[in-house]
Structures are given as C-alpha cells and as structure tokens.
Design an enzyme around this catalytic site. Structure first.
Site, PDB file in Angstrom:
ATOM      1  CG  ASP A  15      -8.873 -21.890 -11.501  1.00 59.43           C
ATOM      2  OD1 ASP A  15      -9.926 -22.398 -11.925  1.00 59.43           O
ATOM      3  OD2 ASP A  15      -8.623 -21.778 -10.291  1.00 59.43           O
ATOM      4  CG  ASN A  70      -3.602 -22.570   0.286  1.00 62.29           C
ATOM      5  OD1 ASN A  70      -4.640 -22.194  -0.248  1.00 62.29           O
ATOM      6  ND2 ASN A  70      -2.553 -22.986  -0.407  1.00 62.29           N
ATOM      7  CG  HIS A 109      -6.095 -21.632  -3.342  1.00 59.79           C
ATOM      8  ND1 HIS A 109      -5.475 -22.849  -3.167  1.00 59.79           N
ATOM      9  CD2 HIS A 109      -7.307 -21.927  -3.875  1.00 59.79           C
ATOM     10  CE1 HIS A 109      -6.285 -23.808  -3.578  1.00 59.79           C
ATOM     11  NE2 HIS A 109      -7.393 -23.275  -4.002  1.00 59.79           N
ATOM     12  CD  GLU A 111      -1.905 -22.460  -4.242  1.00 59.74           C
ATOM     13  OE1 GLU A 111      -2.453 -22.165  -3.157  1.00 59.74           O
ATOM     14  OE2 GLU A 111      -2.001 -23.587  -4.758  1.00 59.74           O
TER      15      GLU A 111
HETATM   16  C1  GLP Z   1      -9.512 -25.363  -6.282  1.00 56.84           C
HETATM   17  C2  GLP Z   1      -9.891 -24.232  -7.265  1.00 56.84           C
HETATM   18  C3  GLP Z   1     -10.484 -23.075  -6.539  1.00 56.84           C
HETATM   19  C4  GLP Z   1     -11.461 -23.609  -5.506  1.00 56.84           C
HETATM   20  C5  GLP Z   1     -10.685 -24.267  -4.398  1.00 56.84           C
HETATM   21  C6  GLP Z   1     -11.554 -24.965  -3.360  1.00 56.84           C
HETATM   22  O1  GLP Z   1      -8.212 -25.767  -6.351  1.00 56.84           O
HETATM   23  N1  GLP Z   1      -8.843 -23.754  -8.109  1.00 56.84           N
HETATM   24  O2  GLP Z   1     -11.135 -22.220  -7.482  1.00 56.84           O
HETATM   25  O3  GLP Z   1     -12.216 -22.576  -4.967  1.00 56.84           O
HETATM   26  O4  GLP Z   1      -9.680 -25.088  -4.895  1.00 56.84           O
HETATM   27  O5  GLP Z   1     -12.060 -26.149  -3.850  1.00 56.84           O
HETATM   28  P1  GLP Z   1     -13.242 -26.958  -3.159  1.00 56.84           P
HETATM   29  O6  GLP Z   1     -14.473 -26.179  -3.416  1.00 56.84           O
HETATM   30  O7  GLP Z   1     -13.239 -28.286  -3.864  1.00 56.84           O
HETATM   31  O8  GLP Z   1     -12.907 -27.061  -1.717  1.00 56.84           O
END
Ligand code: GLP
Length: 242
Positions: free
Chosen positions: A67, A136, A138, A143
């Site tokens: 992404d 959440n 995702h 989402e």
């Molecule tokens: C982000 C990314 C995800 C990631 C998630 C968790 O927004 N788009 O790919 O896995 O949120 O992030 P973190 O590893 O900082 O908790």
C-alpha cells in the site's frame, strides 16, 4: 496455519528474516509482497545485516508493496516509498526498477490501481506476502467493511487507523485520509503468507483474526482460509490465543 511464538524480539526478527531470505535463496527470481508499519522494521534490519554478510542477493527478485498513502509526496518521510528506501531498499541490491509500490500521487488513482494489478499479474503469483496487522484487523489498508475488494483499490482510512498512524506524523491532521492498497483477493492469492504481530495491544485482535469467525468485519480473519499461512508472534501478542 503454523503459529510460532517467540520470547525475544531478536529471535522473532531472525525467524522472519530467515523465511524471507530462504525464499530468495531457493528462488532468486522470487516475487515478494512487502509490508510497512512498525512491526516489520526489525525483520528488515535483520535482512539488511544478513545481506551484508553475503547470505543472499535480491538482484533478480521483484517486490510489490501492499500500500501507499494517497497525496503524500514520494519523498515525504512518512510515505511508504521513503519507509522502504530507509528500512530496506538502500541496504540491499534490489534494482529500483524491480521494487514496486502503488503511486499515491497518480493523477488518476483508479487507473493506477489497474496498472498495479496488471503489473502483479504479469509477474505471476506472489511467492511470499509479508503482512502486519492493524488494531482493527486490517491487512494492508483493507479496513473492516461489509464487503471487501479483491484487487488494488483506493480506500478511505478508518479514523482508528489514522489515529494509530498519527504517531509517525506531526499531528493527526497530517495523516492522509486515503490510501491505495492491494486487495484481499491479491493477498490471498500469494503462495505463502507471513503474518507478523507484536505487542499486548494486538493480543485481542490476534485472537479474533486467527480463532474468531471468518468475517469481513475483521479482514485478517480471511487469512484462516489460506493453505500456507505462517504467523510469527511475540508472547504478548499471543496472550489471548486459546
Ligand atoms: C499500517 C499498514 C499495515 C500495517 C498496520 C500495522 O497502517 N498499512 O500494513 O500492518 O498498519 O502497523 P504497525 O505494525 O505499525 O502496528
């Protein structure tokens, strides 16, 4: 699904890096799906160190990131382009032309989504898709919703996601409201999926994702249907698993 729980961050990162480098060692032309967020940083650090020791080469590999934010300049410190350069790409020998991320600044974002899907398809199957997990549920930026999208698409970020990611920006206002993300269909098409989750704050969602009902309200729960899922957890994230 194969769930591995680690006592130390170092051991978890080593295991993650070994799984990724193992793919490139056996298939130098591997197609890797990469993730951002705080979680994979230690794995990328370990990969960079292993590369430095000459354990593998990314010269013939191809990568696709999950992404990118919409509307952030590519060189903004919090763009995922910058993240990947900083944490991995500048440390290894992956040619720039073989490292793909969605273009969050495309004049026509929908055309960009089509271009990204076509590019992925042209490379055949993703050999290994690395994933983190949002609070959440995702994955990528897919989402929770009544229905999920198969291919790459533009998504409105959930308020909870913007708040969670605000820690990387100067203020919540600076966090983009939209992103381009690979769809759940593309993620599930990968030959192998490596889900990595750390921290007590993710224990509830880990249990829901891995042991709860399979529902689009928790996009990560769809991973339960994947025939080749490896999950790396630290003790805290594994706490609520039954
Ligand atoms: C982000 C990314 C995800 C990631 C998630 C968790 O927004 N788009 O790919 O896995 O949120 O992030 P973190 O590893 O900082 O908790």
């Amino acid at each position: 699904m194969n769930v591995l729980v680690f006592d130390t961050d170092d051991k978890l990162n080593e295991a993650g890096a070994n799984i990724i480098s193992g793919i490139v060692q056996t298939s130098p032309r591997a197609v890797l799906g990469l993730a951002t967020g705080g979680t994979p940083i230690g794995i990328y650090r370990q990969l960079a160190a292993d590369f430095e020791r000459g354990m593998f080469s990314f010269r013939n590999a191809v990568t696709f990131n999950l992404d990118e934010y919409v509307g952030l300049p590519e060189d903004h410190p919090e763009s995922y382009h910058s993240y990947m350069r900083h944490h991995l790409f500048r440390h290894i020998d992956l040619p720039d032309a073989q490292a793909h991320l969605p273009n969050g600044n495309a004049a026509d974002p929908r055309a960009e989504c089509r271009r990204y899907d076509e590019l992925i398809e042209r490379h055949g199957q993703i050999d290994l898709q690395l994933l983190g997990l949002g609070h959440n549920g995702h994955i990528g930026f897919n989402e929770p919703a009544h229905a999920l999208t198969k291919g790459t698409h533009v998504v409105e970020l959930a308020e909870a996601t913007r708040k969670a990611n605000a820690r990387y920006f100067l203020s919540l206002d600076e966090v983009p409201c939209q992103a381009i993300t690979m769809g759940v269909g593309t993620i599930l098409k990968a030959k192998k999926i490596l889900l990595v989750v750390k921290g007590a704050d993710k224990a509830d969602i880990v249990a829901k994702a891995l042991q709860g009902p399979i529902t689009t309200d928790c996009p990560a729960s769809l991973l339960q249907t994947h025939p080749n899922l490896i999950v790396l957890l630290d003790r805290a994230a594994a706490e609520k698993l039954g």
